[in-house]
Design a protein around this motif. Structure first.
Motif, PDB file in Angstrom:
ATOM      1  N   ILE A  16      20.236   4.065  37.909  1.00 54.05           N
ATOM      2  CA  ILE A  16      19.381   3.785  36.757  1.00 54.05           C
ATOM      3  C   ILE A  16      20.270   3.540  35.550  1.00 54.05           C
ATOM      4  N   LEU A  17      19.979   2.461  34.828  1.00 56.92           N
ATOM      5  CA  LEU A  17      20.634   2.175  33.555  1.00 56.92           C
ATOM      6  C   LEU A  17      19.559   2.213  32.480  1.00 56.92           C
ATOM      7  N   ALA A  18      19.569   3.239  31.663  1.00 53.61           N
ATOM      8  CA  ALA A  18      18.544   3.405  30.630  1.00 53.61           C
ATOM      9  C   ALA A  18      19.167   3.189  29.262  1.00 53.61           C
ATOM     10  N   LEU A  19      18.737   2.141  28.569  1.00 49.28           N
ATOM     11  CA  LEU A  19      19.212   1.869  27.221  1.00 49.28           C
ATOM     12  C   LEU A  19      18.266   2.526  26.226  1.00 49.28           C
ATOM     13  N   LEU A  20      18.811   3.387  25.382  1.00 49.19           N
ATOM     14  CA  LEU A  20      18.038   4.070  24.353  1.00 49.19           C
ATOM     15  C   LEU A  20      18.462   3.521  23.000  1.00 49.19           C
ATOM     16  N   GLY A  21      17.526   2.869  22.311  1.00 52.09           N
ATOM     17  CA  GLY A  21      17.819   2.353  20.978  1.00 52.09           C
ATOM     18  C   GLY A  21      17.429   3.380  19.929  1.00 52.09           C
ATOM     19  N   TYR A  22      18.304   3.617  18.960  1.00 50.67           N
ATOM     20  CA  TYR A  22      18.062   4.632  17.934  1.00 50.67           C
ATOM     21  C   TYR A  22      17.946   4.002  16.547  1.00 50.67           C
ATOM     22  N   SER A  23      17.215   4.691  15.655  1.00 48.99           N
ATOM     23  CA  SER A  23      17.004   4.194  14.293  1.00 48.99           C
ATOM     24  C   SER A  23      18.209   4.424  13.398  1.00 48.99           C
ATOM     25  N   VAL A  78      30.558  11.890  28.637  1.00 48.88           N
ATOM     26  CA  VAL A  78      30.163  11.197  27.409  1.00 48.88           C
ATOM     27  C   VAL A  78      31.333  10.361  26.908  1.00 48.88           C
ATOM     28  N   PHE A  79      31.097   9.052  26.771  1.00 50.96           N
ATOM     29  CA  PHE A  79      32.149   8.115  26.379  1.00 50.96           C
ATOM     30  C   PHE A  79      31.722   7.373  25.112  1.00 50.96           C
ATOM     31  N   VAL A  80      32.666   7.284  24.166  1.00 50.12           N
ATOM     32  CA  VAL A  80      32.380   6.642  22.879  1.00 50.12           C
ATOM     33  C   VAL A  80      33.464   5.604  22.607  1.00 50.12           C
ATOM     34  N   PRO A  81      33.249   4.347  22.998  1.00 51.25           N
ATOM     35  CA  PRO A  81      34.260   3.316  22.736  1.00 51.25           C
ATOM     36  C   PRO A  81      34.383   3.025  21.243  1.00 51.25           C
ATOM     37  N   ASP A  82      35.580   2.670  20.846  1.00 44.87           N
ATOM     38  CA  ASP A  82      35.849   2.324  19.444  1.00 44.87           C
ATOM     39  C   ASP A  82      35.429   0.870  19.222  1.00 44.87           C
ATOM     40  N   LEU A  83      34.382   0.654  18.430  1.00 45.30           N
ATOM     41  CA  LEU A  83      33.794  -0.676  18.273  1.00 45.30           C
ATOM     42  C   LEU A  83      33.880  -1.158  16.838  1.00 45.30           C
ATOM     43  N   ASP A  84      33.860  -2.469  16.685  1.00 46.11           N
ATOM     44  CA  ASP A  84      33.800  -3.103  15.370  1.00 46.11           C
ATOM     45  C   ASP A  84      32.340  -3.151  14.931  1.00 46.11           C
ATOM     46  N   PRO A  85      31.941  -2.401  13.897  1.00 46.74           N
ATOM     47  CA  PRO A  85      30.533  -2.395  13.490  1.00 46.74           C
ATOM     48  C   PRO A  85      30.058  -3.734  12.944  1.00 46.74           C
ATOM     49  N   ASP A  86      30.986  -4.620  12.602  1.00 50.61           N
ATOM     50  CA  ASP A  86      30.631  -5.922  12.035  1.00 50.61           C
ATOM     51  C   ASP A  86      30.838  -7.060  13.035  1.00 50.61           C
ATOM     52  N   MET A  87      30.780  -6.757  14.319  1.00 52.87           N
ATOM     53  CA  MET A  87      30.976  -7.808  15.318  1.00 52.87           C
ATOM     54  C   MET A  87      29.895  -8.888  15.175  1.00 52.87           C
ATOM     55  N   GLN A  88      30.223 -10.106  15.591  1.00 50.44           N
ATOM     56  CA  GLN A  88      29.351 -11.257  15.351  1.00 50.44           C
ATOM     57  C   GLN A  88      28.085 -11.241  16.206  1.00 50.44           C
ATOM     58  N   ASN A  89      28.184 -10.821  17.458  1.00 46.05           N
ATOM     59  CA  ASN A  89      27.035 -10.872  18.362  1.00 46.05           C
ATOM     60  C   ASN A  89      26.851  -9.518  19.047  1.00 46.05           C
ATOM     61  N   LEU A 136      27.163   3.613  21.888  1.00 47.14           N
ATOM     62  CA  LEU A 136      27.599   2.376  21.225  1.00 47.14           C
ATOM     63  C   LEU A 136      27.050   2.373  19.802  1.00 47.14           C
ATOM     64  N   ASN A 137      27.889   2.744  18.854  1.00 45.69           N
ATOM     65  CA  ASN A 137      27.470   2.750  17.452  1.00 45.69           C
ATOM     66  C   ASN A 137      27.623   1.350  16.867  1.00 45.69           C
ATOM     67  N   VAL A 138      26.701   0.485  17.265  1.00 47.11           N
ATOM     68  CA  VAL A 138      26.699  -0.896  16.790  1.00 47.11           C
ATOM     69  C   VAL A 138      25.244  -1.313  16.575  1.00 47.11           C
ATOM     70  N   LYS A 139      24.983  -1.999  15.481  1.00 52.05           N
ATOM     71  CA  LYS A 139      23.622  -2.391  15.132  1.00 52.05           C
ATOM     72  C   LYS A 139      23.210  -3.649  15.883  1.00 52.05           C
ATOM     73  N   THR A 140      22.060  -3.579  16.563  1.00 52.06           N
ATOM     74  CA  THR A 140      21.513  -4.728  17.286  1.00 52.06           C
ATOM     75  C   THR A 140      20.224  -5.183  16.599  1.00 52.06           C
ATOM     76  N   SER A 141      19.563  -6.163  17.192  1.00 45.36           N
ATOM     77  CA  SER A 141      18.335  -6.688  16.590  1.00 45.36           C
ATOM     78  C   SER A 141      17.185  -5.696  16.669  1.00 45.36           C
ATOM     79  N   ASP A 142      17.253  -4.721  17.590  1.00 43.80           N
ATOM     80  CA  ASP A 142      16.153  -3.771  17.778  1.00 43.80           C
ATOM     81  C   ASP A 142      16.487  -2.352  17.354  1.00 43.80           C
ATOM     82  N   ALA A 143      17.756  -2.045  17.069  1.00 38.99           N
ATOM     83  CA  ALA A 143      18.136  -0.664  16.769  1.00 38.99           C
ATOM     84  C   ALA A 143      19.433  -0.634  15.974  1.00 38.99           C
ATOM     85  N   ASN A 144      19.723   0.533  15.393  1.00 30.55           N
ATOM     86  CA  ASN A 144      20.967   0.718  14.645  1.00 30.55           C
ATOM     87  C   ASN A 144      22.090   1.284  15.498  1.00 30.55           C
TER      88      ASN A 144
END
Length: 491
Positions: free
Chosen positions: A24-31, A80-91, A120-128
């Motif tokens: 199971i792959l469950a994506l949880l979008g957070y505010s 629990v894994f937390v990759p280092d991400l660019d919060p301003d990525m283009q897509n 994944l602390n990155v903002k998408t179209s449906d969640a922060n």
């Protein structure tokens, strides 16, 4: 077997078979952005107390290959894994999709409990922010998992209270008095028994034929051998549950009927467009100018039904507190084969009416129970490999799978953060397309697991499903089937 071990259920063992190894792959979008330390603390206080989340899956070769769950100590740093991400990525949406697809290709480590979390602390179209739970399906079925999630949550409107799942209202039966009423009830009971026996015989015969030889028509989304190992894309779409309820109330059907009708309509749109493109490229014979779909396609979906009543959220919370399962956990599921009519309809409401007729008929059948009993007998008498071959034949000879899980009717705070959406899907399934529907608050989340080779544009399929719901909604409104909306012409 030691005291800290518990035998694995037959279905859990089946889901460990090489040809049926499901995750199971469950994506949880957070505010909000995820506070990692707070998230881990909440996991320790809730999820880690669940016996399955703190157990290894063990094969005891000395005991004739019997499989069991063995309790162990969990180190969160290994889960629990937390990759280092660019919060301003283009897509960011594309990144989350690529990350999920890549995650599906990495097997779980059997040296630790079979689950992991990726923050994944990155903002998408449906969640922060997005949190991806990867959990082996042998730990539990969809109803078990959503119940566990809710047992770890609190109401957003009342932080001290557990969420409340919607309950079905009992139907009030009108009793007829006198001899005439008694004869009428007796006749109805005999007729229902006849229908149940007749439908069960037909359904079981078709199920057996599907195992042996009855195959769906070849279409652009019909997978072949080893489709479970093909690369998959996982996409979702968040739409309004109110639109579904509007159609439900206007047509006097259930939400499941609407969802199944929308699925049939959306797949018809998608396949019609696909055949049109093939025809334009010269790959197909010349057909009618308006509709390119072949006629009389045999197109069936394997629908996953849960046979266990939804556990009480309060009971599950107490279960985690005591760290005892008490028979409330596992995989208690069965399959039902549902035929879909793939055709472009002038009247979009025909899809919903046909879905209701199909579901009403299936309710008067014992197919699910018999399939479950036979599957248990196969595992007990002939072993996991034989059962996996039989189940695999069903999926290989049908086209797709559908699952529908009910979520909380109001927004919740999960693992210390307010939740936007829940998007569950599955990897390793032996079909090219799996469609999951998940409700949450006033949202319906459409989740697709699609074979990259056969369905290279799953977002288009999401568009077609969403547009189909819109067409059905507009039609019921134009026909004056919705109270408060006048008739605005004919369709």
């Amino acid at each position: 077997m030691s005291l800290n071990e518990e035998p694995a259920s037959p279905t859990a063992r089946l889901m460990q078979a090489p040809s049926f190894n499901l995750c199971i792959l469950a994506l949880l979008g957070y505010s909000t952005m995820i506070d990692v330390n707070l998230f881990k603390k909440c996991l320790e206080q809730t999820l880690l107390k669940h016996p399955r989340s703190s157990s290894l899956f063990v094969v005891n070769d000395k005991d004739r290959g019997k499989w069991s769950w063995r309790r162990t100590r969990v180190d969160l740093e290994n889960h629990v894994f937390v990759p280092d991400l660019d919060p301003d990525m283009q897509n960011p949406d594309g990144f989350v999709e690529d990350f999920t697809a890549g995650l599906s290709r990495i097997p779980l480590d059997y040296a630790k409990p079979l689950w992991e979390v990726h923050i994944l602390n990155v903002k998408t179209s449906d969640a922060n922010s997005v949190v991806i739970f990867k959990i082996h399906h042998s730990l539990g079925d969809g109803v078990s998992m959503i119940s566990l999630v809710l047992a770890c949550a609190k109401k957003l409107s009342d932080p001290e209270s557990l969420p409340v799942m919607p309950s079905k209202k009992p139907k009030q039966k009108q009793k007829s008095s006198g001899v005439v009423g008694l004869v009428k009830r007796l006749f109805v009971s005999i007729w229902i028994i006849f229908l149940v026996v007749f439908n069960t015989l037909i359904d079981v015969a078709l199920f057996l034929a599907t195992i042996l030889f009855l195959k769906d028509s070849k279409t652009p989304i019909k997978g072949g051998g080893k489709v479970d190992r093909a690369p998959k894309r996982f996409v979702h779409r968040v739409i309004s549950l109110d639109d579904v309820k509007l159609v439900k109330n206007a047509m006097n059907v259930s939400i499941n009927d609407v969802v199944l009708g929308v699925t049939e309509a959306g797949l018809s749109r998608y396949l019609n467009t696909t055949y049109e493109k093939r025809r334009e490229n010269g790959a197909e014979v010349v057909m009618k100018k308006t509709r390119a779909l072949p006629r009389n396609l045999r197109f069936r979906s394997a629908v996953i039904f849960n046979l266990r009543p939804t556990p009480s959220i309060q009971d599950l919370a107490e279960m985690m507190e005591k760290e005892e399962l008490n028979g409330m956990w596992g995989n208690l599921v069965a399959l039902v084969l549902l035929p879909l009519t793939i055709a472009v309809q002038d009247d979009p409401l025909r899809h919903v009416r046909r879905a209701k007729a199909t579901m009403d008929r299936k309710k008067l059948s014992l197919e699910t129970n018999i399939v479950f009993i036979v599957l248990k007998l196969l595992i007990k008498l002939f072993g996991i490999k034989t059962a996996a071959v039989v189940v695999g034949a069903v999926f290989q000879n049908t086209t797709m799978a559908i699952s529908n899980v009910v979520g909380p009717p109001e927004e919740i705070n999960l693992f210390g953060h307010p939740l936007c959406y829940i998007a569950p899907t599955v990897n390793g399934f032996p079909q090219a397309l799996v469609v999951h529907y998940q409700t949450y608050a006033n949202k319906l989340i459409i989740c697709l697991a699609a074979d990259e080779n056969l369905i290279p544009n799953p977002h288009q399929l999401c568009d077609d499903l969403q547009q189909s719901l819109q067409n059905i909604k507009e039609t019921v409104m134009k026909r004056g089937l919705v109270k408060g909306f006048p008739v605005c012409g004919t369709v």
